[in-house]
Motif scaffolding. Structure first.
Motif, PDB file in Angstrom:
ATOM      1  N   SER A   1      -4.952  -3.344   0.707  1.00 18.63           N
ATOM      2  CA  SER A   1      -5.474  -2.752  -0.530  1.00 18.63           C
ATOM      3  C   SER A   1      -6.167  -3.841  -1.338  1.00 18.63           C
ATOM      4  O   SER A   1      -5.678  -4.969  -1.441  1.00 18.63           O
ATOM      5  CB  SER A   1      -4.318  -2.173  -1.351  1.00 18.63           C
ATOM      6  OG  SER A   1      -4.763  -1.843  -2.665  1.00 18.63           O
TER       7      SER A   1
ATOM      8  N   HIS B   1      -4.851   1.642   4.871  1.00 20.74           N
ATOM      9  CA  HIS B   1      -3.956   0.588   4.369  1.00 20.74           C
ATOM     10  C   HIS B   1      -2.530   0.703   4.920  1.00 20.74           C
ATOM     11  O   HIS B   1      -1.771  -0.263   4.852  1.00 20.74           O
ATOM     12  CB  HIS B   1      -3.850   0.650   2.843  1.00 20.74           C
ATOM     13  CG  HIS B   1      -5.111   0.392   2.101  1.00 20.74           C
ATOM     14  ND1 HIS B   1      -6.004  -0.596   2.438  1.00 20.74           N
ATOM     15  CD2 HIS B   1      -5.649   0.998   0.997  1.00 20.74           C
ATOM     16  CE1 HIS B   1      -7.019  -0.594   1.582  1.00 20.74           C
ATOM     17  NE2 HIS B   1      -6.831   0.362   0.714  1.00 20.74           N
TER      18      HIS B   1
ATOM     19  N   ALA C   1       0.825  -1.213   0.000  1.00 22.17           N
ATOM     20  CA  ALA C   1       0.000   0.000   0.000  1.00 22.17           C
ATOM     21  C   ALA C   1       0.858   1.261   0.000  1.00 22.17           C
ATOM     22  O   ALA C   1       0.481   2.274  -0.603  1.00 22.17           O
ATOM     23  CB  ALA C   1      -0.953  -0.025   1.194  1.00 22.17           C
TER      24      ALA C   1
END
Lengths: 151, 151
Positions: free
Chosen positions: A55, A38, A29
């Motif tokens: 993600s 994230h 991420a």
């Protein structure tokens, strides 16, 4: 070695399992999807997700690796033109164990390229609680074992 | 800061540009999509692609980063439930420069959660030759500036 002819409509097979690594969630991420839920443990805890989640693109990438390890890496794969109905149904969290299966929906010889054919599949990915977390359908191009019309 | 109300149907905006790095193509694919045409220069040269190409999931991940840098990172994003019609139209190669744009297709308040709304967008990604290389539609969830019904 899987060729186009080896995929039959209705075939179901496992994609195996993969445990989601926290550091990898953050690293992926940070590179590609640096939204707070994230990459930032504290911000994620305050978000509607209640903690870090992978993600969706990371989940898709992990599933791709499961595909390569379970069949694509031993196939005459020629890539893919696309994906339909990619759905992120539940958050994927560090420590979760993903498991997947594939279902062959359709097979079709290429009209324009007799040496290849298309396979449409559905992939279903669940977690250790047997909750579906991601589903998608997609198309794969594979070499034919014998090109149509070949002697 | 972009809230749900700031996305209007028909809005078009740039996602900026990103040049595709060869080492990154190989690193991503080694981790997530180790098919020969993504990781092995010599095998890729012999393939129907005639050279290394980025994993489609890597292209999607790069586009995600372009989204975050161009608007999502300054938005009240709550994530996404999914993607429709993801299409990899042309190979993406090391050294290519991707550029993207987004078009707002639809906006919809959430019935169940008055503090958020949904935005449907189309993303179009082309290369330095103005060839479309990837398109997709997707849904984003965003906080509303003022929750529906709030004083």
């Amino acid at each position: 070695m899987y060729y186009w002819e080896d995929f039959k409509v209705g075939d179901i097979a496992s994609l195996g399992e993969r445990t989601v690594d926290r550091d990898e969630v953050i690293a992926f991420a940070t590179a590609y999807d640096p939204q707070p839920f994230h990459v930032d443990e504290a911000a994620a805890a305050q978000s509607m997700y209640g903690g870090l989640i992978a993600s969706g693109w990371h989940t898709a990438a992990m599933v791709m690796r499961m595909m390569v390890d379970s069949y694509l890496g031993r196939s005459a794969s020629l890539g893919s033109p696309g994906i339909d109905n990619l759905r992120w149904l539940k958050p994927v969290r560090p420590g979760d164990t993903l498991k997947g299966r594939r279902v062959v929906l359709e097979t079709r010889a290429s009209q324009s390229r007799p040496e290849m054919g298309m396979v449409k599949m559905r992939w279903e990915v669940s977690n250790q609680k047997d909750e579906l977390v991601m589903t998608m359908e997609g198309y794969g191009m594979f070499k034919r074992r014998h090109a149509a019309g070949a002697a």
